[in-house]
Design an enzyme around this catalytic site. Structure first.
Site, PDB file in Angstrom:
ATOM      1  N   ASP A  81       8.089  -3.518  -1.215  1.00 51.20           N
ATOM      2  CA  ASP A  81       9.182  -2.561  -1.393  1.00 51.20           C
ATOM      3  C   ASP A  81      10.244  -3.225  -2.266  1.00 51.20           C
ATOM      4  O   ASP A  81      10.468  -4.442  -2.181  1.00 51.20           O
ATOM      5  CB  ASP A  81       9.798  -2.152  -0.057  1.00 51.20           C
ATOM      6  CG  ASP A  81      10.837  -1.051  -0.222  1.00 51.20           C
ATOM      7  OD1 ASP A  81      10.439   0.126  -0.300  1.00 51.20           O
ATOM      8  OD2 ASP A  81      12.040  -1.367  -0.286  1.00 51.20           O
ATOM      9  N   GLU A 114      14.307  -2.892  -4.039  1.00 54.35           N
ATOM     10  CA  GLU A 114      15.605  -2.245  -4.219  1.00 54.35           C
ATOM     11  C   GLU A 114      15.999  -2.476  -5.666  1.00 54.35           C
ATOM     12  O   GLU A 114      15.748  -3.556  -6.231  1.00 54.35           O
ATOM     13  CB  GLU A 114      16.653  -2.829  -3.269  1.00 54.35           C
ATOM     14  CG  GLU A 114      16.309  -2.693  -1.793  1.00 54.35           C
ATOM     15  CD  GLU A 114      16.085  -1.254  -1.348  1.00 54.35           C
ATOM     16  OE1 GLU A 114      16.674  -0.341  -1.962  1.00 54.35           O
ATOM     17  OE2 GLU A 114      15.320  -1.052  -0.389  1.00 54.35           O
ATOM     18  N   HIS A 166      16.759   0.735   3.843  1.00 52.59           N
ATOM     19  CA  HIS A 166      17.021   0.591   2.405  1.00 52.59           C
ATOM     20  C   HIS A 166      17.253  -0.862   2.031  1.00 52.59           C
ATOM     21  O   HIS A 166      17.943  -1.161   1.054  1.00 52.59           O
ATOM     22  CB  HIS A 166      18.207   1.462   1.954  1.00 52.59           C
ATOM     23  CG  HIS A 166      17.899   2.923   1.960  1.00 52.59           C
ATOM     24  ND1 HIS A 166      16.988   3.504   1.105  1.00 52.59           N
ATOM     25  CD2 HIS A 166      18.378   3.931   2.745  1.00 52.59           C
ATOM     26  CE1 HIS A 166      16.925   4.806   1.350  1.00 52.59           C
ATOM     27  NE2 HIS A 166      17.750   5.083   2.337  1.00 52.59           N
ATOM     28  N   ASP A 205      12.055  -2.278   4.915  1.00 55.04           N
ATOM     29  CA  ASP A 205      11.280  -1.099   4.509  1.00 55.04           C
ATOM     30  C   ASP A 205       9.804  -1.445   4.344  1.00 55.04           C
ATOM     31  O   ASP A 205       8.923  -0.629   4.654  1.00 55.04           O
ATOM     32  CB  ASP A 205      11.834  -0.519   3.213  1.00 55.04           C
ATOM     33  CG  ASP A 205      13.172   0.189   3.424  1.00 55.04           C
ATOM     34  OD1 ASP A 205      13.713   0.087   4.541  1.00 55.04           O
ATOM     35  OD2 ASP A 205      13.673   0.816   2.473  1.00 55.04           O
TER      36      ASP A 205
END
Length: 592
Positions: free
Chosen positions: A46, A48, A187, A192
């Site tokens: 994952d 960001e 998040h 995540d």
């Protein structure tokens, strides 16, 4: 178990308590796709980011969990300095501030570590198109090999397995609520990724009793973007599970696309699953009416044959290597008072090829200026002397002729300058590079920092072009070179190379004496007549591929008609200087 995390000021540390096998599989080796899902290693990742565009936005955090057999066997997590401002709405969403990433590692340091962490595994992500797009885009931008050509998306999986009534939304938070996972999405990348792992396990439980036991069966179970692709699987009939090259042909028998694989059948079949993210590939398959193939002894031969077929057919759906002789060369003219010019055609005294004409012109100006070669093209003087007086009054200025003087130059005055350029091109002397680095020091001492930066970048490009040309020239001048490399079955891959071109290829299987095989290959090898120029007529991409193959660990020279050596004063000696210059330029670019 393995774990990577950030400590202190965000520096990346990596602890690997379970090492993956040292025998790495290549990107085309898809044996793991037929392995039980229970025994398959997956890396759930994952990201960001600063926004939604992989072209303009940057990664701020990577989190990944490695799983196999239902167990977590490793984790990877780090903040990433995006090198740009983080929008306020992203700070609000993720909680990642600019202060948090100010001393975190940049993506250029993080991505190679992630690739090694995940190598040999299947990548999984929630909305994989987003995460894979960012990772692949950064790998391309940084020139990092990206060995992951397939991925699994839990969004797609959820939409296939769950009904609309059961899951009106397939957002990660909604699926986490549906399955009541222990780690809630926040998040933040690692949280995540951990939540996605639990969602993935629950989804796989749903399909276990439906005859879905391998990754290949799972992807076949998923919906396809275009069912017409699957209907054309019959085109792959007769394609063997061998290394080689494949050619998709169109209605007029034209070659649409050329590719290479270590397992032709598996690679060709993958085009009918709809899993390739490149939209033009679906269009190509829909047009194709036939698939031809050429079996090869090993991956090197397949790569070389692919280059040759691309050059021969220039397929519409290939984007690289379709014009192998295109490029620019910095050549010494054959005039009585030679000068450097940019040309499409190599000569005996030249360096290249260079992809960009502007770069070639810059290199010609830099070398010619340092050596004092004339750059003017008009007639000035006579057959016995050269006299450029346009700048003579005040000495040469920027952009003026480097041979300008207050008196005529005779051939004895001028020819040593030409000899210095020839010696630079061939690697017999690097005196001119020393002159250019001294010039850089003078600009820095005079605090002309912008001029110094431009000079540094031009000199770095010059060194890189010279070093590459000299490396390939050293290979291309050898009339015959036989090289062996161990394969993954304790046998030998063999190549006969003549003047920078592959003339013969074969394998000596485990238990077979290799030297009789070598002698047979040499006897049957293609005859290569050398051409002109530093590469002896070879297109640059072929000797470049051969050079990489024969200089990788494990390669052994079996026989050579002459030594395989670089010149004593070759530009390769300046490679560390050039890398430092590249790093400085990249740092300056990010800061600016």
């Amino acid at each position: 178990m393995a774990r990577a995390t950030t400590t202190g000021g965000g520096q990346l540390t990596f602890f690997d308590l379970e090492r993956e096998s040292a025998d790495r599989r290549s990107a085309d080796d898809e044996d793991r796709f037929d392995r039980s899902l229970f025994d398959t290693t997956m890396v759930v990742v994952d990201l960001e980011t600063t926004g939604g565009s992989s072209a303009t936005d940057r990664i701020t955090e990577i989190g990944a969990v490695k799983i196999r057999g239902g167990e977590v066997i490793g984790e990877f997590a780090t903040l990433v300095d995006p090198g740009c401002r983080i929008p306020p709405k992203i700070v609000t969403l993720t909680g990642i501030t600019e202060a948090m990433v100010s001393d975190a590692p940049e993506i250029g340091a993080v991505l190679p570590s992630f690739v090694e962490f995940a190598r040999g595994a299947i990548l999984v992500a929630h909305n994989a198109r987003f995460d894979m797009g960012f990772l692949r885009s950064n790998a391309n931008r940084l020139g990092i090999d990206w060995p992951f050509h397939t991925s699994l998306c839990t969004v797609t999986l959820a939409r296939r397995i769950l009904t609309r009534d059961e899951a009106p939304s397939v957002r990660l938070s909604a699926l986490a609520d549906l399955f009541d996972v222990s780690v809630r999405p926040t998040h933040r990348a690692l949280d995540d990724a951990r939540a996605t792992v639990e969602v993935l396990h629950r989804l796989l439980e749903r399909v276990g009793n439906q005859g879905v036991g391998t990754y290949r069966e799972l992807t076949a179970y998923l919906p396809r973007s275009d069912p017409r692709l699957r209907a054309k699987r019959s085109l792959a009939q007769g394609v063997p599970s061998r290394p080689g090259v494949y050619l998709f042909r169109g209605p007029s028998d034209e070659v649409l696309y050329v590719g290479t694989a270590v397992d032709l059948r598996r690679r060709v079949l993958s085009y009918f699953t709809g899993s390739d993210p490149r939209r033009r590939m679906g269009e190509m398959v829909s047009v194709a009416t036939r698939i031809d193939h050429v079996e090869c002894a090993h991956g090197l031969e397949a790569g070389i044959r692919e280059l040759r077929l691309l050059a021969a057919h220039a397929p519409a759906y290939n984007r690289r290597s379709t014009q192998p002789h295109r490029g620019w060369w910095v050549v010494l003219t054959g005039e009585r008072f030679p000068r450097l010019k940019v040309s499409r055609t190599p000569t005996d005294d030249c360096v290249g090829p260079i992809g960009n004409r502007s770069t070639a012109a810059t290199i010609a100006d830099l070398i010619g200026g340092a050596a004092g070669l004339r750059s003017c093209t008009g007639r000035s003087g006579s057959a016995s002397h050269h006299w450029c007086r346009s700048e003579a009054a005040g000495g040469p200025r920027i952009g003026g002729c480097a041979a300008a003087s207050d008196r005529p130059l005779t051939l004895p005055d001028y020819l040593p300058r030409v000899a210095a350029v020839r010696d630079l091109m061939t690697g017999e002397s690097d005196e001119i590079l020393g002159i250019l680095t001294d010039r850089l020091a003078q600009l820095s001492d005079a605090q002309m920092f912008e001029s110094a930066a431009r000079h540094r970048d031009r000199l770095s490009a010059t060194i890189d072009v010279l070093a590459r040309c000299q490396r390939l020239s050293a290979l291309c001048r050898i009339a015959e070179l036989v090289v062996a490399r161990p394969d993954d079955q304790r046998g030998w891959e063999l190549a006969v190379i003549r003047h920078g071109r592959l003339a013969g290829a074969g394998v000596a299987r485990r238990g077979v004496a290799p030297m009789p095989v070598v002698q047979t290959l040499i006897a049957a090898a293609e005859t290569v007549t050398p051409g002109s120029g530093p590469l002896f007529g070879a297109p640059a991409e072929e000797p470049a591929l051969l050079y990489r193959w024969i200089t990788e660990p494990g390669a052994r020279i079996v026989a050579a008609s002459e030594p395989f050596v670089l010149p004593g004063a070759c530009a390769q000696r300046w490679s560390a200087w050039s890398r430092t210059a590249h790093d400085a330029r990249e740092t300056r670019r990010r800061a600016g």
